[in-house]
Motif scaffolding. Structure first.
Motif, PDB file in Angstrom:
ATOM      1  N   GLU A   1     -26.130   1.997  -7.475  1.00 49.94           N
ATOM      2  CA  GLU A   1     -25.138   2.340  -8.497  1.00 49.94           C
ATOM      3  C   GLU A   1     -24.154   1.193  -8.647  1.00 49.94           C
ATOM      4  O   GLU A   1     -23.689   0.629  -7.658  1.00 49.94           O
ATOM      5  CB  GLU A   1     -24.387   3.613  -8.104  1.00 49.94           C
ATOM      6  N   ASN A   2     -23.848   0.841  -9.884  1.00 46.58           N
ATOM      7  CA  ASN A   2     -22.858  -0.194 -10.155  1.00 46.58           C
ATOM      8  C   ASN A   2     -21.478   0.458 -10.211  1.00 46.58           C
ATOM      9  O   ASN A   2     -21.130   1.111 -11.193  1.00 46.58           O
ATOM     10  CB  ASN A   2     -23.170  -0.896 -11.475  1.00 46.58           C
ATOM     11  N   ILE A   3     -20.707   0.304  -9.138  1.00 47.58           N
ATOM     12  CA  ILE A   3     -19.377   0.908  -9.062  1.00 47.58           C
ATOM     13  C   ILE A   3     -18.285  -0.087  -9.428  1.00 47.58           C
ATOM     14  O   ILE A   3     -17.101   0.202  -9.290  1.00 47.58           O
ATOM     15  CB  ILE A   3     -19.111   1.487  -7.656  1.00 47.58           C
ATOM     16  N   GLY A   4     -18.683  -1.273  -9.903  1.00 42.05           N
ATOM     17  CA  GLY A   4     -17.720  -2.289 -10.289  1.00 42.05           C
ATOM     18  C   GLY A   4     -17.282  -2.136 -11.734  1.00 42.05           C
ATOM     19  O   GLY A   4     -17.649  -1.194 -12.432  1.00 42.05           O
ATOM     20  N   GLY A   5     -16.504  -3.124 -12.195  1.00 44.60           N
ATOM     21  CA  GLY A   5     -15.972  -3.059 -13.546  1.00 44.60           C
ATOM     22  C   GLY A   5     -16.778  -3.837 -14.565  1.00 44.60           C
ATOM     23  O   GLY A   5     -16.541  -3.697 -15.769  1.00 44.60           O
ATOM     24  N   ASP A   6     -17.722  -4.675 -14.110  1.00 50.10           N
ATOM     25  CA  ASP A   6     -18.510  -5.490 -15.019  1.00 50.10           C
ATOM     26  C   ASP A   6     -19.993  -5.160 -14.911  1.00 50.10           C
ATOM     27  O   ASP A   6     -20.448  -4.551 -13.941  1.00 50.10           O
ATOM     28  CB  ASP A   6     -18.316  -6.987 -14.725  1.00 50.10           C
ATOM     29  N   LYS A   7     -20.739  -5.588 -15.893  1.00 54.10           N
ATOM     30  CA  LYS A   7     -22.182  -5.392 -15.930  1.00 54.10           C
ATOM     31  C   LYS A   7     -22.876  -6.285 -14.900  1.00 54.10           C
ATOM     32  O   LYS A   7     -22.514  -7.456 -14.743  1.00 54.10           O
ATOM     33  CB  LYS A   7     -22.698  -5.702 -17.345  1.00 54.10           C
ATOM     34  N   ALA A   8     -23.849  -5.719 -14.189  1.00 59.84           N
ATOM     35  CA  ALA A   8     -24.701  -6.504 -13.285  1.00 59.84           C
ATOM     36  C   ALA A   8     -25.898  -6.993 -14.103  1.00 59.84           C
ATOM     37  O   ALA A   8     -26.657  -6.196 -14.644  1.00 59.84           O
ATOM     38  CB  ALA A   8     -25.155  -5.665 -12.102  1.00 59.84           C
TER      39      ALA A   8
ATOM     40  N   ALA B   1     -19.183  -7.040 -10.923  1.00 59.71           N
ATOM     41  CA  ALA B   1     -20.142  -5.980 -10.600  1.00 59.71           C
ATOM     42  C   ALA B   1     -20.149  -5.725  -9.100  1.00 59.71           C
ATOM     43  O   ALA B   1     -20.011  -6.652  -8.307  1.00 59.71           O
ATOM     44  CB  ALA B   1     -21.528  -6.384 -11.080  1.00 59.71           C
ATOM     45  N   ASN B   2     -20.295  -4.463  -8.718  1.00 63.13           N
ATOM     46  CA  ASN B   2     -20.302  -4.090  -7.295  1.00 63.13           C
ATOM     47  C   ASN B   2     -21.335  -2.989  -7.103  1.00 63.13           C
ATOM     48  O   ASN B   2     -21.277  -1.962  -7.776  1.00 63.13           O
ATOM     49  CB  ASN B   2     -18.910  -3.614  -6.873  1.00 63.13           C
TER      50      ASN B   2
END
Length: 417
Positions: A60-67, A33-34
């Motif tokens: 905003e979560n711009i990563g590939g996984d769930k935060a 998450a990012n």
């Protein structure tokens, strides 16, 4: 020889170590998450000395996984302060990739603060045991006063795409112009220049489901008489945003308080899309047929890269996907597919059972890719035997001969009388 072997072994081990390091770095960059944090609104803008400031923060979560458990914390510095330290931290909860959330914070601007730009820190973290990530933001306090008399007005508004669909991202571009026509103006015997200053410009959503992804523009400089400037804001429409016309407020800070202005900016949202309709009966005769469809763009603006792909069990289509390209509003396009049944698949089912047909329409609205599925259509398979068709022509010939014989007989009978 032993030294050479040892050198080669060391070189290979070093290469493996470096490769694994870069692989793990790339994996960490792609996955996980990012969070991207933005101040999307300050109210009032600019902040007023000795008054409270409402700060709207977007993450905003711009990563590939769930935060798993997102926290946002404001770390105020003079001249900003919180009425209670417990209000500094707010929890968002879980945030899936590509999703956004907003939280509001209330700050007080010290009564002895000076006009100008001051900074504030905002921290975020993706989970309970995750480290904090911190970013600094500038906030304008007070309004400078200039004696220039140029006035900034809204000249033009353009959005891309022209009409959004729920879930779309795009841009709203406003063109501002200095309406003055002469370099100077005389008021009460005094001469003033007619330059116009844009100290700040902010786009604020007035409807639920509409998000502005950019911070306000600041210190855009001086516009001479008749000069114009374009400001572009990135915006997003939520998946559950209702259809219709939504509104933004464009707040412009000009030469002084008297030259500030607020403009209404509309944004249209419409979910109508590509419709695919059979233009003749859906039949396959003796395992082969040509299927024809009408494709219509029912959306209020042009779609790009429109393509239609058919799928049916046991049927092969040529072409496998029909690429149409751009389609204007209300444009109708007729397409054809050659359909051939797969004999192996056809042998495993009732040849007279209707075949379920699904059509997928893919298209672009601005930078956004969309797909809608048309299902619940059926192809009727018909087996026409060669024997029945072969007897058709001789039967017709016999009828023609019989009719001709009757006519000749009647003619001879009439001539004898």
């Amino acid at each position: 020889m032993t030294k050479i072997k040892n050198s080669l072994v060391s070189l290979v081990l070093s290469w493996i170590l470096v490769s694994s390091f870069f692989a793990s770095s790339a994996s960490a960059a792609v996955g996980g998450a990012n969070l991207k944090v933005t101040i999307v609104e300050t109210n009032p803008y600019p902040a007023k000395i000795g008054e409270y400031l409402n700060l709207t923060v977007q993450v905003e979560n711009i990563g590939g996984d769930k935060a798993d458990n997102v926290d946002i914390e404001v770390v105020p510095q003079y001249p900003f302060s919180l009425d209670s330290e417990t209000n500094a931290l707010q929890n968002v909860g879980a945030l899936n990739p590509g999703r956004t959330a907003t939280k509001e914070f209330y700050l007080f601007v010290d009564k002895n603060a000076q006009k100008g730009i001051r900074s504030i820190d905002i921290r975020t973290k993706t989970g309970k045991d995750s480290p904090w990530s911190e970013k600094s933001f500038d906030i304008r306090i007070g309004t400078e006063t200039f004696k220039s008399k140029g006035t900034v007005e809204l000249k033009e508004v353009a959005s891309e795409p022209e009409v959004f669909m729920p879930g779309d991202r795009g841009t709203v571009t406003v063109t501002l112009i200095n309406t003055a026509s002469n370099p100077t103006v005389t008021i009460d015997g005094s001469d003033f220049d007619t330059n116009a200053r844009i100290q700040a410009a902010v786009l604020k959503p007035l409807s639920d489901g509409i998000i502005v992804l950019d911070a306000p523009y600041e210190d855009m400089g001086i516009l001479g008489p008749g000069d114009s400037i374009k400001l572009t804001f990135n915006v997003k429409v939520a998946e559950d945003a209702p259809e219709g016309t939504h509104n933004f407020e464009l707040a412009i800070e000009g030469n002084s308080f008297d030259y500030n202005s607020r403009k209404n900016i509309p944004l249209k949202v419409d979910s109508s899309n590509i419709r695919v309709i059979p233009s003749k009966e859906l039949q396959i005769v003796n395992g082969r047929s040509t299927l024809e469809f009408d494709v219509a763009n029912t959306h209020p603006n042009e779609f790009s890269s429109v393509s239609i792909k058919p799928e049916a069990e046991g049927v092969i289509f040529y072409p496998a996907e029909y690429f149409i390209g751009p389609m204007n509003q209300d444009e109708l396009f007729t397409i054809e597919f050659n359909a051939v049944t797969d004999n192996l698949s056809d042998a495993r089912r009732d040849p007279y059972e209707p075949i379920n047909l699904t059509l997928s329409a893919n298209y672009g609205n601005g930078i956004n890719k969309h797909e809608n599925i048309v299902s619940n259509m059926y192809i009727q398979s018909i087996e026409a035997t060669q024997g029945s068709s072969g007897m058709l022509v001789p039967g017709l010939l016999l009828v023609v001969i019989a009719v001709a014989g009757i006519l000749v007989y009647r003619k001879k009978k009439q001539s004898r009388k």
